[in-house]
Design a protein around this motif. Structure first.
Motif, PDB file in Angstrom:
ATOM      1  N   CYS A 216      -5.509  -4.444  10.138  1.00 23.01           N
ATOM      2  CA  CYS A 216      -5.801  -4.566   8.709  1.00 23.01           C
ATOM      3  C   CYS A 216      -7.082  -5.378   8.543  1.00 23.01           C
ATOM      4  CB  CYS A 216      -4.673  -5.295   7.981  1.00 23.01           C
ATOM      5  SG  CYS A 216      -3.064  -4.504   8.086  1.00 23.01           S
TER       6      CYS A 216
ATOM      7  N   ASP B  92       3.530  -4.140   5.895  1.00 22.61           N
ATOM      8  CA  ASP B  92       4.259  -3.428   4.841  1.00 22.61           C
ATOM      9  C   ASP B  92       4.818  -4.397   3.807  1.00 22.61           C
ATOM     10  OD1 ASP B  92       3.702  -0.991   6.049  1.00 22.61           O
ATOM     11  OD2 ASP B  92       5.681  -0.831   7.010  1.00 22.61           O
TER      12      ASP B  92
ATOM     13  N   SER C   7      -2.880  -2.284   3.575  1.00 24.43           N
ATOM     14  CA  SER C   7      -3.121  -0.906   4.025  1.00 24.43           C
ATOM     15  C   SER C   7      -3.592  -0.893   5.485  1.00 24.43           C
ATOM     16  CB  SER C   7      -4.149  -0.225   3.126  1.00 24.43           C
ATOM     17  OG  SER C   7      -5.389  -0.888   3.210  1.00 24.43           O
TER      18      SER C   7
ATOM     19  N   ASP D 169      -4.338   2.383   8.813  1.00 27.05           N
ATOM     20  CA  ASP D 169      -4.304   3.814   9.126  1.00 27.05           C
ATOM     21  C   ASP D 169      -4.069   4.084  10.605  1.00 27.05           C
ATOM     22  OD1 ASP D 169      -6.761   3.133  10.187  1.00 27.05           O
ATOM     23  OD2 ASP D 169      -7.922   4.390   8.835  1.00 27.05           O
TER      24      ASP D 169
END
Length: 137
Positions: free
Chosen positions: A26, A59, A64, A66
């Motif tokens: 992150c 979470d 966010s 990916d």
């Protein structure tokens, strides 16, 4: 005790261990306090503070990401001055079609691989280590 620098001994004794859990990368603003997130690792970059976190933590804080990774630790105490270890294991993983993101700690190297390729990465690293063992007569 100083870390190992001899490449053959590093490869022979790297003993890869899969850590439990899932991990993510992150990025937060550089000035943001991240202590409550208990990052596995952090690095200040021009774009912000890069963190490696447990996926559950990211979470829970609505962060966010990916890329979901498995975390493999090489149990050999490698010297930060050792030459060739990262090149050897990253080449073996690349040959197997597995991306890796490497973090060097004071004692060990830590490899983050795609979560769905964790077992294949572990077997690839073990095979590299076994192939580096000296032949016995």
């Amino acid at each position: 005790m100083p870390g190992e620098t001899h490449l053959a001994r590093l490869l022979q004794s790297m003993t890869p261990q899969l850590n439990p859990g899932q991990y993510v990368f992150c990025c937060l603003p550089a000035e943001q306090d991240c202590n409550a997130l208990q990052p596995i690792a952090s690095l200040r970059e021009g774009e912000g503070l890069s963190l490696i976190l447990a996926r559950d933590t990211a979470d829970a804080h609505g962060l966010s990401y990916d890329y979901v990774a498995a975390w493999i630790t090489l149990q050999v105490h490698s010297s930060l001055a050792a030459v060739g270890l990262t090149a050897a294991f990253s080449a073996a993983l690349a040959q197997a079609g597995i991306s890796c993101n490497v973090v060097a700690g004071f004692h060990h190297d830590h490899i983050f691989v795609p979560i769905e390729r964790a077992e294949r990465a572990l077997s690839t690293l073990r095979a590299l280590s076994a192939a580096s063992l000296p032949e016995t007569a």
